[in-house]
Scaffold this motif. Structure first.
Motif, PDB file in Angstrom:
ATOM      1  N   ALA A 188       8.643   2.861  -1.187  1.00 41.72           N
ATOM      2  CA  ALA A 188       9.534   3.707  -1.980  1.00 41.72           C
ATOM      3  C   ALA A 188       9.932   2.989  -3.264  1.00 41.72           C
ATOM      4  N   GLN A 189       9.645   3.608  -4.398  1.00 42.74           N
ATOM      5  CA  GLN A 189      10.084   3.103  -5.693  1.00 42.74           C
ATOM      6  C   GLN A 189      11.469   3.670  -6.000  1.00 42.74           C
ATOM      7  N   PRO A 190      12.160   3.128  -7.001  1.00 44.69           N
ATOM      8  CA  PRO A 190      13.507   3.620  -7.301  1.00 44.69           C
ATOM      9  C   PRO A 190      13.582   5.124  -7.549  1.00 44.69           C
ATOM     10  N   ASN A 191      12.515   5.701  -8.128  1.00 40.08           N
ATOM     11  CA  ASN A 191      12.535   7.132  -8.436  1.00 40.08           C
ATOM     12  C   ASN A 191      11.741   7.951  -7.431  1.00 40.08           C
ATOM     13  N   SER A 192      11.423   7.376  -6.275  1.00 42.95           N
ATOM     14  CA  SER A 192      10.635   8.097  -5.282  1.00 42.95           C
ATOM     15  C   SER A 192      11.412   9.283  -4.716  1.00 42.95           C
ATOM     16  N   ILE A 193      10.683  10.363  -4.475  1.00 40.59           N
ATOM     17  CA  ILE A 193      11.263  11.529  -3.794  1.00 40.59           C
ATOM     18  C   ILE A 193      10.597  11.693  -2.431  1.00 40.59           C
ATOM     19  N   GLY A 194       9.273  11.884  -2.454  1.00 43.01           N
ATOM     20  CA  GLY A 194       8.550  12.095  -1.212  1.00 43.01           C
ATOM     21  C   GLY A 194       8.585  10.875  -0.307  1.00 43.01           C
ATOM     22  N   THR A 195       8.280   9.698  -0.853  1.00 42.49           N
ATOM     23  CA  THR A 195       8.264   8.486  -0.040  1.00 42.49           C
ATOM     24  C   THR A 195       9.662   8.149   0.468  1.00 42.49           C
ATOM     25  N   ARG A 196      10.673   8.361  -0.369  1.00 45.07           N
ATOM     26  CA  ARG A 196      12.047   8.122   0.075  1.00 45.07           C
ATOM     27  C   ARG A 196      12.407   9.038   1.225  1.00 45.07           C
ATOM     28  N   TRP A 197      11.946  10.304   1.149  1.00 47.75           N
ATOM     29  CA  TRP A 197      12.198  11.245   2.248  1.00 47.75           C
ATOM     30  C   TRP A 197      11.552  10.748   3.532  1.00 47.75           C
ATOM     31  N   MET A 198      10.332  10.227   3.437  1.00 49.88           N
ATOM     32  CA  MET A 198       9.647   9.718   4.622  1.00 49.88           C
ATOM     33  C   MET A 198      10.438   8.578   5.257  1.00 49.88           C
ATOM     34  N   LEU A 199      10.872   7.616   4.450  1.00 50.20           N
ATOM     35  CA  LEU A 199      11.594   6.464   4.990  1.00 50.20           C
ATOM     36  C   LEU A 199      12.916   6.879   5.623  1.00 50.20           C
ATOM     37  N   ASP A 200      13.570   7.885   5.066  1.00 51.28           N
ATOM     38  CA  ASP A 200      14.892   8.279   5.544  1.00 51.28           C
ATOM     39  C   ASP A 200      14.850   9.320   6.659  1.00 51.28           C
ATOM     40  N   ASN A 201      13.751  10.090   6.743  1.00 51.57           N
ATOM     41  CA  ASN A 201      13.780  11.257   7.626  1.00 51.57           C
ATOM     42  C   ASN A 201      12.630  11.369   8.618  1.00 51.57           C
ATOM     43  N   LEU A 202      11.435  10.864   8.291  1.00 50.85           N
ATOM     44  CA  LEU A 202      10.278  11.058   9.161  1.00 50.85           C
ATOM     45  C   LEU A 202      10.384  10.147  10.375  1.00 50.85           C
ATOM     46  N   ARG A 203      10.424  10.740  11.559  1.00 51.85           N
ATOM     47  CA  ARG A 203      10.631   9.997  12.787  1.00 51.85           C
ATOM     48  C   ARG A 203       9.618  10.416  13.858  1.00 51.85           C
ATOM     49  N   PRO A 204       9.405   9.581  14.882  1.00 49.50           N
ATOM     50  CA  PRO A 204       8.486   9.949  15.963  1.00 49.50           C
ATOM     51  C   PRO A 204       8.820  11.305  16.572  1.00 49.50           C
ATOM     52  N   GLY A 205       7.790  12.075  16.826  1.00 49.99           N
ATOM     53  CA  GLY A 205       7.943  13.419  17.367  1.00 49.99           C
ATOM     54  C   GLY A 205       7.840  14.513  16.320  1.00 49.99           C
ATOM     55  N   MET A 206       8.062  14.174  15.059  1.00 47.14           N
ATOM     56  CA  MET A 206       7.964  15.170  13.995  1.00 47.14           C
ATOM     57  C   MET A 206       6.501  15.420  13.630  1.00 47.14           C
TER      58      MET A 206
END
Length: 359
Positions: A87-105
């Motif tokens: 995730a770069q400072p201006n990331s949107i998609g990658t930031r979402w992955m780090l904050d929200n994508l979890r096992p089972g999704m």
């Protein structure tokens, strides 16, 4: 190329992008870097070439958002695939992955695709040069070579801000300790306060190239990283007389050279004239200029055509053209067979006059 398997089943099934991917684990790698492991819910295996990428459909607020990531796993291990993202400072998609994508999704993915692979350029000696998350295709390729069981000849150079930012360091050092033929060269800009650094330090340049791989003139070179880094590598190699036919890079940013390359349907050039695009599936007709892309025209009409890189690399925005003529300048995201069958990439195709597409 189908990955080999010793499974006893007589009818091996391979995943295709009609099936969603299920996240089964999230592995922290470095600050703001994680590896996401996916399986096919049906149990299908994965077939791809080491170094290829997938495009993920991310359900961000206001989305969906399409982002292209290199597969960091190897096709020699076909039960799952992984992508390693930073995730770069201006990331949107990658930031979402780090904050929200979890096992089972489960998320939708397109691909695999891409031409950046050692399979297309066989050689006796390789030089892999990467920076930051550009290490991911190199990880896939070197893991594949390791799994083959033969002794390769690879010099693996990775550049990072500091030692703690080196992705896959422990895993690569384990691989290199198990077989001969994989030489690791870490280059950092600065040390860590509590981790004394005795390796290479500084910015990658001609001197660093000669120190890390003295026989670089004999090697097939693969490079991946931020565009300024790859430009520095290209300049260093060219300045030392390297045959650039043996240089290959992966980039999701357009270069001047690629933007100028003409890959059109006919010898036409878009002008600042009126055009019209009919989106047959939606029943919408939108006027535009010939200098507008079909993707931009679709968005102006309120249509959401999936797209990733937006300059003709990932192939996410491929659509079928039913009639009319377009000017298309792409960067390898579509095959000659697809073009012959009438497909175009919406992100880099400009309508000439009236055009009809399936969208």
């Amino acid at each position: 190329m189908a990955a080999e398997t010793s499974l006893p089943s007589a009818a091996v099934r391979y995943w295709n992008d009609a099936e969603m991917l299920e996240c089964v684990s999230v592995i922290p790698e470095a600050p703001n870097v994680c590896t996401f492991c996916f399986v096919a819910p049906s149990g299908a295996l994965f077939s791809y070439l080491p170094g290829q990428f997938v495009t993920l459909e991310l359900p961000v607020p206001g989305g969906p958002l399409y982002r292209t990531y290199t597969i960091s796993s190897s096709p020699s291990r076909p039960l799952s695939i992984t992508v390693t993202v930073k995730a770069q400072p201006n990331s949107i998609g990658t930031r979402w992955m780090l904050d929200n994508l979890r096992p089972g999704m489960r998320i939708k993915a397109l691909g695999p695709a891409g031409h950046f692979t050692s399979h297309h350029h066989p050689a006796e000696k390789f030089l892999f040069i990467s920076a930051g998350s550009g290490i991911t295709p190199m990880m896939s390729m070197v893991t594949y070579m390791y799994d083959l069981g033969r002794i390769p000849d690879v010099v693996f150079v990775n550049c990072a801000k500091r030692p703690s930012d080196i992705v896959f360091r422990e895993r690569l050092e384990h691989i290199a300790s198990r077989i001969d033929g994989i030489e690791l060269r870490w280059v950092v800009e600065e040390g860590d306060r509590f981790q004394p650094w005795t390796g290479y330090k500084g910015m990658f340049n001609q001197l660093m190239l000669g120190l890390t791989a003295p026989d670089y003139l004999e090697r097939e070179v693969f490079c991946c990283g931020p565009e300024p880094f790859m430009q520095a590598v290209r300049d260093a190699l060219a300045g030392l007389g390297f045959d650039m036919d043996h240089y290959h890079q992966e980039s999701f940013q357009p270069s001047v050279e690629e933007e100028d390359r003409d890959a059109t349907e006919g010898d036409v050039v878009p002008e600042d004239a009126k055009a019209e695009v009919s989106f047959l599936d939606s029943g919408i007709v939108q006027t535009c200029k010939e200098t507008d892309t079909i993707l931009a025209t679709a968005r102006a009409a309120g249509l959401n055509i999936p797209s990733g890189c937006t300059f003709g690399v990932c192939g996410t925005c491929k659509i079928k053209k039913k009639s009319g003529q377009v000017h298309m300048v792409h960067n390898g995201g579509i095959t000659d067979d697809d073009i012959e069958d009438g497909y175009v990439l919406a992100c880099c195709s400009h309508p000439i006059g009236k055009v009809e597409v399936e969208a």
